[in-house]
Each structure stands twice: as structure tokens, then as C-alpha cells.
Write an enzyme that holds these catalytic residues in place. Structure first.
Site, PDB file in Angstrom:
ATOM      1  N   LYS A  35      52.945  26.755  42.539  1.00 53.06           N
ATOM      2  CA  LYS A  35      52.148  25.788  43.293  1.00 53.06           C
ATOM      3  C   LYS A  35      51.579  24.751  42.348  1.00 53.06           C
ATOM      4  O   LYS A  35      51.079  25.078  41.292  1.00 53.06           O
ATOM      5  CB  LYS A  35      50.971  26.511  43.931  1.00 53.06           C
ATOM      6  CG  LYS A  35      51.243  27.026  45.299  1.00 53.06           C
ATOM      7  CD  LYS A  35      49.936  27.509  45.873  1.00 53.06           C
ATOM      8  CE  LYS A  35      50.151  28.194  47.201  1.00 53.06           C
ATOM      9  NZ  LYS A  35      48.933  28.829  47.668  1.00 53.06           N
ATOM     10  N   ASP A  44      56.168  31.203  38.398  1.00 48.60           N
ATOM     11  CA  ASP A  44      55.128  30.341  38.943  1.00 48.60           C
ATOM     12  C   ASP A  44      53.982  30.194  37.963  1.00 48.60           C
ATOM     13  O   ASP A  44      53.956  30.858  36.933  1.00 48.60           O
ATOM     14  CB  ASP A  44      54.585  30.755  40.315  1.00 48.60           C
ATOM     15  CG  ASP A  44      54.935  32.119  40.781  1.00 48.60           C
ATOM     16  OD1 ASP A  44      55.722  32.203  41.719  1.00 48.60           O
ATOM     17  OD2 ASP A  44      54.418  33.081  40.221  1.00 48.60           O
ATOM     18  N   MET A  94      42.272  35.539  46.750  1.00 51.59           N
ATOM     19  CA  MET A  94      42.433  34.229  47.406  1.00 51.59           C
ATOM     20  C   MET A  94      41.289  33.922  48.360  1.00 51.59           C
ATOM     21  O   MET A  94      41.488  33.244  49.365  1.00 51.59           O
ATOM     22  CB  MET A  94      43.766  34.177  48.202  1.00 51.59           C
ATOM     23  CG  MET A  94      44.967  34.356  47.330  1.00 51.59           C
ATOM     24  SD  MET A  94      46.495  34.476  48.270  1.00 51.59           S
ATOM     25  CE  MET A  94      46.488  36.191  48.769  1.00 51.59           C
TER      26      MET A  94
HETATM   27  N1  SAH Z   1      50.315  39.169  42.788  1.00 52.58           N
HETATM   28  C1  SAH Z   1      49.019  38.786  42.247  1.00 52.58           C
HETATM   29  C2  SAH Z   1      48.120  38.135  43.266  1.00 52.58           C
HETATM   30  C3  SAH Z   1      48.625  36.820  43.819  1.00 52.58           C
HETATM   31  S1  SAH Z   1      47.492  36.081  44.938  1.00 52.58           S
HETATM   32  C4  SAH Z   1      48.353  40.019  41.624  1.00 52.58           C
HETATM   33  O1  SAH Z   1      48.830  41.145  41.803  1.00 52.58           O
HETATM   34  O2  SAH Z   1      47.335  39.845  40.936  1.00 52.58           O
HETATM   35  C5  SAH Z   1      46.579  35.022  43.867  1.00 52.58           C
HETATM   36  C6  SAH Z   1      45.135  35.491  43.800  1.00 52.58           C
HETATM   37  O3  SAH Z   1      45.016  36.524  42.827  1.00 52.58           O
HETATM   38  C7  SAH Z   1      44.167  34.427  43.351  1.00 52.58           C
HETATM   39  O4  SAH Z   1      43.737  33.629  44.436  1.00 52.58           O
HETATM   40  C8  SAH Z   1      43.020  35.268  42.807  1.00 52.58           C
HETATM   41  O5  SAH Z   1      42.226  35.784  43.864  1.00 52.58           O
HETATM   42  C9  SAH Z   1      43.774  36.435  42.186  1.00 52.58           C
HETATM   43  N2  SAH Z   1      44.005  36.247  40.732  1.00 52.58           N
HETATM   44  C10 SAH Z   1      45.190  36.102  40.116  1.00 52.58           C
HETATM   45  N3  SAH Z   1      45.025  36.054  38.774  1.00 52.58           N
HETATM   46  C11 SAH Z   1      43.701  36.177  38.551  1.00 52.58           C
HETATM   47  C12 SAH Z   1      42.897  36.200  37.378  1.00 52.58           C
HETATM   48  N4  SAH Z   1      43.430  36.095  36.159  1.00 52.58           N
HETATM   49  N5  SAH Z   1      41.548  36.342  37.532  1.00 52.58           N
HETATM   50  C13 SAH Z   1      40.991  36.455  38.753  1.00 52.58           C
HETATM   51  N6  SAH Z   1      41.707  36.442  39.896  1.00 52.58           N
HETATM   52  C14 SAH Z   1      43.041  36.312  39.793  1.00 52.58           C
END
Ligand code: SAH
Length: 256
Positions: free
Chosen positions: A60, A38, A175
Site C-alpha cells: 500500500k 509489501d 488496524m
Molecule cells: N499480518 C500482520 C498484520 C497485518 S494488518 C501481522 O501478523 O502482524 C496490519 C496491522 O498490523 C497494522 O494496522 C497494525 O495494527 C499492525 N502492525 C503491523 N506491524 C506493526 C508494528 N511493527 N507495530 C505495531 N503494529 C503493527
């Protein structure tokens, strides 16, 4: 010992910087015949994939999933049944808000050998980027990961804001940046001090990474403005760690 490599590896890509994938994750990617990914899983990582590997984008786009989750699950099963080594590359860690549990259940239910390769989750990357320790001996004895965006159609929120506020632990909200003002209100109503510090980290580990240091009261007033996605909020005394330490030192001085 020679451990057979499973047919499907659910691999955590980390927060975006390609250097933040694990060594095992990178090895699986290099050996993959099919990579299902993704958009949050850093596109730069795809440079490590074999030239003959099949790449399937299922992320997405403009708020719409390119492929529904059931179709992603079916695709993983189908490719594994063709005897292909499949990597399902997921942003951050596969088991933190990544629906990795659903994919694992589907694959295991279909009798397919599957493994999970953990990744650096966004909260860890955000803390590192902002210089905010998620736990701290004096400021926070624990950390809670929660979503600011529950499954649509869920009858009532399963989040007990009062109970969360009572822990005084660090809260990492995934999120949730669009709804951050109402989350801040819920926490203050739940009993968190209105001046509790918040660090919002946008695009942690990416080139355009930014940190916004605020308080719950500033969030309620909407002072954070536009925060580029993806972003994560770290709420609690650690979020303004140097100031938190100064406040503690002052309190200790007053007691002396
Ligand atoms: N599995 C992922 C999370 C997926 S949900 C993990 O463990 O990080 C997606 C959310 O993760 C986004 O809405 C945001 O809140 C956060 N996110 C993912 N990558 C990010 C980044 N590089 N910087 C800040 N927030 C991040």
C-alpha cells in the site's frame, strides 16, 4: 530426508526488525528468484535477496494498493508457472490479517506447490516491546486478535463487543488506532470497566517504537493524540501488568 522446496513460499517477515524473521523464512528469501513484498515487510530484509532476483513491490502507498489483490494472486501464479522460486513476503504472520488465506487458496487452486512460513505477528511484537504479557496466570486466561477495520461494505459489524467484553480476555486490535475512541466506547457500552488499561504500541520492533499507556476512559476523551502507524492496541488487565499485579495483591491483602 530431502523435502522439495515448493514453488511459492508465503513467508511471514515479522513485525519489522529484520532479526525477527524465522531462520526458514530467511533461507527461503535467500533462495528466491522472485520476491513479491509489501511495505510493512521490513525493507531491510531485501538486503538478503540474491542480486539477480526480481523484486516486485505490491504494498500500500498512500492508502492505495500498488497492485490489487487479484493481480497479486495472478502474479504469484504466473511467476510460479515460469518455474521460478517465489517468495511472497508479508508483514508479521501471513495468516493473521494478511490475506494469506486468499493467496494460498488461489495458488493451491492453480495446482501450484505452496508452503506457509509463519512469522512473529504484531501483537506478539507489541507485547514484547511494551513488557506486556498477552496472557498471565492471574490477569488473563486468553488473548483475542481482532481487526478494528472490517472489510469495506460489510453490511453490519460482525464484532459482538458485549461478548468480547464478557470474556475479560486480552484484546489485541490490529488496524484500529484511527478508530480507537469509538472502539473504546463500544467496549465500555459492552461492559468493560472504564478504567481498563490499554497499551498502544506504535512501530513495535522498529527504531522509533513507542508505547502509550492509557485507560479506556482516556481513549474515549481522545487523550492519546497522534499515534504513528503502524500501531496496535492491547486492551485488558495485562496492559498495565505491574499495576494489575499491585491491584491484585492489594485485593488479596484486603481479603486476608
Ligand atoms: N499480518 C500482520 C498484520 C497485518 S494488518 C501481522 O501478523 O502482524 C496490519 C496491522 O498490523 C497494522 O494496522 C497494525 O495494527 C499492525 N502492525 C503491523 N506491524 C506493526 C508494528 N511493527 N507495530 C505495531 N503494529 C503493527
Amino acid at each position: 530426508m530431502n523435502i522439495a522446496v515448493p514453488m511459492v513460499s508465503l513467508v511471514g517477515a515479522g513485525p519489522g526488525d529484520p532479526e525477527l524473521i524465522t531462520v526458514r523464512g530467511l533461507k527461503r528469501l535467500q533462495g528466491a528468484e522472485v520476491v513479491v513484498y509489501d511495505e510493512l515487510a521490513g525493507a531491510e530484509l531485501l538486503a538478503f535477496v540474491r542480486p539477480d532476483a526480481e523484486l516486485v513491490f505490491v504494498g500500500k502507498r498512500c492508502g492505495k494498493h500498488a497492485l490489487e489483490q487479484e493481480r497479486i494472486n495472478a502474479l504469484l501464479v504466473e511467476k510460479a508457472r515460469e518455474g521460478k522460486r517465489v517468495v511472497r513476503l508479508k508483514g508479521g504472520d501471513p495468516f493473521i490479517f494478511g490475506r494469506g488465506g486468499e493467496e494460498l487458496a488461489e495458488l493451491a487452486g492453480a495446482g501450484i506447490a505452496v508452503e506457509v512460513v509463519p512469522g512473529v505477528t504484531a501483537a506478539a511484537a507489541a507485547g514484547a516491546a511494551a513488557g506486556v504479557p498477552l496472557t498471565h496466570r492471574e490477569l488473563s486466561s486468553g488473548v483475542i486478535f481482532l481487526t478494528g477495520h472490517e472489510k469495506p461494505g460489510k453490511p453490519e459489524s460482525s464484532i459482538d463487543w458485549r461478548a468480547l467484553a464478557a470474556t475479560r480476555m486480552t484484546l489485541c486490535i490490529y488496524m484500529g488506532v484511527k478508530k480507537i475512541a469509538s472502539i473504546a466506547e463500544n467496549l465500555v457500552e459492552g461492559g468493560l470497566p472504564i478504567e481498563t488499561p490499554v497499551a498502544i504500541v506504535s512501530r513495535a520492533s522498529w527504531a522509533g517504537q513507542q508505547t502509550f499507556l492509557l485507560t479506556l476512559s482516556e481513549l474515549i476523551r481522545g487523550e492519546h493524540g497522534e499515534v504513528p502507524a503502524p500501531a496496535l492496541a492491547i486492551i485488558g488487565a495485562v496492559a498495565n501488568h505491574p499495576r494489575g499485579v499491585a491491584i491484585l495483591a492489594e485485593a488479596a491483602g484486603n481479603r486476608a
